[in-house]
Every structure is written in structure tokens, then in C-alpha cells.
Design a protein around this motif. Structure first.
Motif, PDB file in Angstrom:
ATOM      1  N   ALA A 141       0.830  -1.200   0.000  1.00 13.52           N
ATOM      2  CA  ALA A 141       0.000   0.000   0.000  1.00 13.52           C
ATOM      3  C   ALA A 141       0.868   1.256   0.000  1.00 13.52           C
ATOM      4  O   ALA A 141       0.580   2.227  -0.706  1.00 13.52           O
ATOM      5  CB  ALA A 141      -0.922  -0.004   1.215  1.00 13.52           C
ATOM      6  N   ALA A 142       1.951   1.243   0.785  1.00 14.36           N
ATOM      7  CA  ALA A 142       2.848   2.400   0.834  1.00 14.36           C
ATOM      8  C   ALA A 142       3.498   2.642  -0.514  1.00 14.36           C
ATOM      9  O   ALA A 142       3.642   3.788  -0.964  1.00 14.36           O
ATOM     10  CB  ALA A 142       3.919   2.173   1.901  1.00 14.36           C
ATOM     11  N   SER A 143       3.903   1.568  -1.198  1.00 12.35           N
ATOM     12  CA  SER A 143       4.515   1.700  -2.516  1.00 12.35           C
ATOM     13  C   SER A 143       3.517   2.242  -3.533  1.00 12.35           C
ATOM     14  O   SER A 143       3.841   3.101  -4.357  1.00 12.35           O
ATOM     15  CB  SER A 143       5.058   0.346  -2.991  1.00 12.35           C
ATOM     16  N   GLY A 144       2.277   1.735  -3.465  1.00 12.19           N
ATOM     17  CA  GLY A 144       1.248   2.208  -4.382  1.00 12.19           C
ATOM     18  C   GLY A 144       0.939   3.676  -4.166  1.00 12.19           C
ATOM     19  O   GLY A 144       0.776   4.442  -5.132  1.00 12.19           O
ATOM     20  N   TYR A 145       0.878   4.098  -2.909  1.00 16.68           N
ATOM     21  CA  TYR A 145       0.607   5.501  -2.595  1.00 16.68           C
ATOM     22  C   TYR A 145       1.744   6.389  -3.088  1.00 16.68           C
ATOM     23  O   TYR A 145       1.513   7.481  -3.636  1.00 16.68           O
ATOM     24  CB  TYR A 145       0.425   5.672  -1.090  1.00 16.68           C
ATOM     25  N   ALA A 146       2.994   5.934  -2.898  1.00 12.01           N
ATOM     26  CA  ALA A 146       4.151   6.706  -3.364  1.00 12.01           C
ATOM     27  C   ALA A 146       4.131   6.855  -4.884  1.00 12.01           C
ATOM     28  O   ALA A 146       4.475   7.911  -5.427  1.00 12.01           O
ATOM     29  CB  ALA A 146       5.450   6.030  -2.923  1.00 12.01           C
ATOM     30  N   PHE A 147       3.704   5.803  -5.573  1.00 13.35           N
ATOM     31  CA  PHE A 147       3.637   5.862  -7.036  1.00 13.35           C
ATOM     32  C   PHE A 147       2.572   6.864  -7.480  1.00 13.35           C
ATOM     33  O   PHE A 147       2.787   7.647  -8.410  1.00 13.35           O
ATOM     34  CB  PHE A 147       3.335   4.484  -7.602  1.00 13.35           C
ATOM     35  N   LEU A 148       1.423   6.856  -6.808  1.00 13.02           N
ATOM     36  CA  LEU A 148       0.359   7.803  -7.157  1.00 13.02           C
ATOM     37  C   LEU A 148       0.813   9.245  -6.923  1.00 13.02           C
ATOM     38  O   LEU A 148       0.485  10.137  -7.705  1.00 13.02           O
ATOM     39  CB  LEU A 148      -0.894   7.507  -6.331  1.00 13.02           C
ATOM     40  N   GLU A 149       1.576   9.468  -5.850  1.00 15.39           N
ATOM     41  CA  GLU A 149       2.107  10.805  -5.586  1.00 15.39           C
ATOM     42  C   GLU A 149       3.063  11.231  -6.700  1.00 15.39           C
ATOM     43  O   GLU A 149       3.078  12.392  -7.119  1.00 15.39           O
ATOM     44  CB  GLU A 149       2.848  10.817  -4.243  1.00 15.39           C
ATOM     45  N   LEU A 150       3.877  10.276  -7.162  1.00 14.85           N
ATOM     46  CA  LEU A 150       4.831  10.559  -8.227  1.00 14.85           C
ATOM     47  C   LEU A 150       4.096  10.947  -9.508  1.00 14.85           C
ATOM     48  O   LEU A 150       4.466  11.898 -10.202  1.00 14.85           O
ATOM     49  CB  LEU A 150       5.709   9.332  -8.470  1.00 14.85           C
ATOM     50  N   VAL A 151       3.032  10.209  -9.833  1.00 17.08           N
ATOM     51  CA  VAL A 151       2.232  10.498 -11.026  1.00 17.08           C
ATOM     52  C   VAL A 151       1.568  11.868 -10.894  1.00 17.08           C
ATOM     53  O   VAL A 151       1.562  12.675 -11.832  1.00 17.08           O
ATOM     54  CB  VAL A 151       1.168   9.400 -11.241  1.00 17.08           C
ATOM     55  N   LYS A 152       1.016  12.135  -9.718  1.00 18.72           N
ATOM     56  CA  LYS A 152       0.335  13.401  -9.468  1.00 18.72           C
ATOM     57  C   LYS A 152       1.278  14.589  -9.629  1.00 18.72           C
ATOM     58  O   LYS A 152       0.894  15.646 -10.166  1.00 18.72           O
ATOM     59  CB  LYS A 152      -0.254  13.398  -8.060  1.00 18.72           C
ATOM     60  N   ASP A 153       2.529  14.421  -9.196  1.00 17.00           N
ATOM     61  CA  ASP A 153       3.519  15.505  -9.274  1.00 17.00           C
ATOM     62  C   ASP A 153       4.188  15.585 -10.643  1.00 17.00           C
ATOM     63  O   ASP A 153       5.036  16.452 -10.871  1.00 17.00           O
ATOM     64  CB  ASP A 153       4.599  15.313  -8.201  1.00 17.00           C
ATOM     65  N   GLY A 154       3.824  14.672 -11.542  1.00 25.12           N
ATOM     66  CA  GLY A 154       4.407  14.666 -12.873  1.00 25.12           C
ATOM     67  C   GLY A 154       5.873  14.323 -12.896  1.00 25.12           C
ATOM     68  O   GLY A 154       6.620  14.742 -13.788  1.00 25.12           O
ATOM     69  N   ALA A 155       6.302  13.516 -11.924  1.00 24.23           N
ATOM     70  CA  ALA A 155       7.726  13.202 -11.808  1.00 24.23           C
ATOM     71  C   ALA A 155       8.061  11.788 -12.272  1.00 24.23           C
ATOM     72  O   ALA A 155       9.168  11.302 -12.035  1.00 24.23           O
ATOM     73  CB  ALA A 155       8.178  13.382 -10.360  1.00 24.23           C
ATOM     74  N   VAL A 156       7.114  11.129 -12.936  1.00 26.79           N
ATOM     75  CA  VAL A 156       7.357   9.752 -13.370  1.00 26.79           C
ATOM     76  C   VAL A 156       8.530   9.676 -14.336  1.00 26.79           C
ATOM     77  O   VAL A 156       9.394   8.808 -14.234  1.00 26.79           O
ATOM     78  CB  VAL A 156       6.091   9.160 -14.033  1.00 26.79           C
ATOM     79  N   GLY A 157       8.579  10.600 -15.259  1.00 29.88           N
ATOM     80  CA  GLY A 157       9.654  10.572 -16.247  1.00 29.88           C
ATOM     81  C   GLY A 157      11.019  10.838 -15.656  1.00 29.88           C
ATOM     82  O   GLY A 157      12.037  10.440 -16.218  1.00 29.88           O
TER      83      GLY A 157
END
Length: 263
Positions: A192-208
Motif C-alpha cells: 500500500a505504501a509503494s502504491g501511494y508513493a507511485f500515485l504521488e509521483l504520477v500526481k507531481d508529474g515526476a514519473v519521467g
């Protein structure tokens, strides 16, 4: 040192320390002072790699719990696992939303290592006076959930140490039973913590901007190393105390405070 090689070393370190009561987050923060700082996403996801390892180790136990819910004992155990996870999520999520971040200096981690080591020595002695109790009560489930939050807020505390010793003090004094419950609770908690961190990354546009190759290498290393460590530790706790880990924490923390007083 190349980024991929440093990611490999960090993944191995995560796998070695995630399930030992010595604080994987604390060790990662210390190591990253020499191997290069990584994102919170990197740190959380490689922890999930270690959780994949524990899922593989406990695959038969998980299958038994999932396919035998008609059994009252299994149903009760699953409900307590769910309670511990929900307590962690309900208390831990507001902390995360409040903007909590990992410290950038070593001093807080060093102090947590020392204090946690002393606490482990005292807690194990107190738990042993209660006899050999394997039952997991509702009180244990709630306190394990809270212990996971405390460990997440104070790097160096160790999630496994905080939760295992809380379980032992709250009533599940048998080391193997407390360890198994804490490890199983860790599966949904860390995913759950990993999934939440990934969603935060997507939200901040930092995936790339994330080092995905490094994340993949560290994830694989943490999974492989964690698998070996968990199998060893489950056998170890059946016949040994946690004293050696407590002493290691105290010595490491003291050395860090002496050698790096400025943090």
C-alpha cells in the motif's frame, strides 16, 4: 561508482535489513550519504521488493488463510491482520498528508538505533516473564498497527523491531508467532505504501524523472536477498533471542554519533 551498481548495493542492503530488527530505512539513509541520495519513491519501492520475498516465503500460509476462511481460527487471524493494517493506514495516512519526510541527517537515525536497541533488550526480558504465549489477541493487532506508524515516522526505529516487540509485550510472547504475524501484516502495509508513493509521483508529474532502471535493479536485488534472509530469520527466532541485533544497533548508533556528531 555507477548509478546502477549503487542501486544494486542499496537493493541488497534493503533485502538484508528489511526483516531484521535493525531498521532498513535507517541503513538506507546512512548508505545513501556515500552512494548518493535517492527519492522517497525509490526507498519505498525497494522495500516492496523485500515484501515480494516474504510473500513467496509465506505463500503456503497465505494460501491456507485465503482458502480456509470457513475455519473460525483462520477467519479470526485474517481479521486481526486486517485490523493491524487498517490501524496503520488510518493513523499513518494523515501523517503522510501532513507532509512528513525522511530526515536528511544521520543523527536522528543514530539516536533511534541506540534507543531502539536498549528498548529491545528490556522488552524481550519483560516478554519472557509472561511465558510462551502464541495467541494473537485484538490488543496485539491494534498495537502492532500503531507500532508500524511509529517506525515509519522515526527512521532507525525498525518496523519489524517495533511491531515484533510490541506484539511480544502485548501478549504474543512467543518470538516465532509474533514474527510471523508482523511479517504477514507487512505485506499489505508495504504494498500500500509503494502504491501511494507511485500515485504521488504520477500526481507531481515526476514519473519521467525517476531512475526506473535503478529502481528495477534494486527491487530485484531486494527481493532475492530478502527471500534468503527471511527463511534464515524464521529458523533463527525459534531458538535464539534478539540480543545480538540489539547490541548491533547500540554499537552502530554510538559509532555514528561519535564519528559524525554533526549528522
Amino acid at each position: 561508482m555507477s548509478d546502477l551498481f549503487s542501486a544494486l548495493l542499496l537493493g541488497i542492503l534493503e533485502g538484508l535489513t528489511e526483516f531484521l530488527p535493525v531498521s532498513s530505512t535507517g541503513h538506507l539513509l546512512i548508505a545513501q550519504h556515500w552512494l548518493g541520495a535517492r527519492s522517497d519513491f525509490f526507498n519505498i519501492v525497494i522495500q516492496a521488493g523485500a515484501i515480494v520475498a516474504i510473500t513467496l516465503v509465506f505463500r503456503r500460509r497465505l494460501w491456507e488463510l485465503a482458502t480456509n476462511l470457513g475455519d473460525a481460527a483462520n477467519r479470526d487471524y485474517v481479521a486481526k491482520l486486517g485490523t493491524a493494517f487498517l490501524v496503520t493506514a488510518l493513523v499513518g495516512l494523515p501523517v503522510r498528508l501532513a507532509g512528513w519526510e525522511l530526515p536528511e541527517t544521520i543523527a536522528p537515525v543514530a539516536w533511534a538505533l541506540v534507543v531502539g536497541g536498549v528498548w529491545m533488550l528490556l522488552a524481550e526480558r519483560l516478554a519472557e516473564r509472561r511465558g510462551d504465549l502464541a495467541a494473537v489477541t485484538w490488543k496485539v493487532a491494534v498495537l502492532v498497527g500503531l507500532a508500524q506508524v511509529v517506525a515509519g515516522v522515526f527512521p532507525g526505529t525498525s518496523r519489524s523491531a517495533a511491531a515484533i516487540f510490541m506484539a511480544m509485550l502485548a501478549g504474543t510472547s512467543r518470538r516465532s508467532a509474533a514474527t510471523e504475524f508482523v511479517f504477514l501484516v507487512g505485506i499489505p502495509t508495504m504494498f500500500a505504501a509503494s502504491g501511494y508513493a507511485f500515485l504521488e509521483l504520477v500526481k507531481d508529474g515526476a514519473v519521467g524523472g525517476e531512475d526506473w532502471a535503478g529502481v528495477a535493479v534494486a527491487f530485484a536485488a531486494a527481493t532475492a536477498t530478502g527471500f534468503v534472509v527471511v527463511r534464515w530469520l524464521l529458523g533463527y527466532v525459534k531458538a535464539h533471542r534478539f540480543t545480538g541485533f540489539a547490541v548491533y544497533r547500540i554499537v552502530l548508533g554510538a559509532l555514528l554519533l561519535v564519528l559524525m556528531p554533526g549528522g
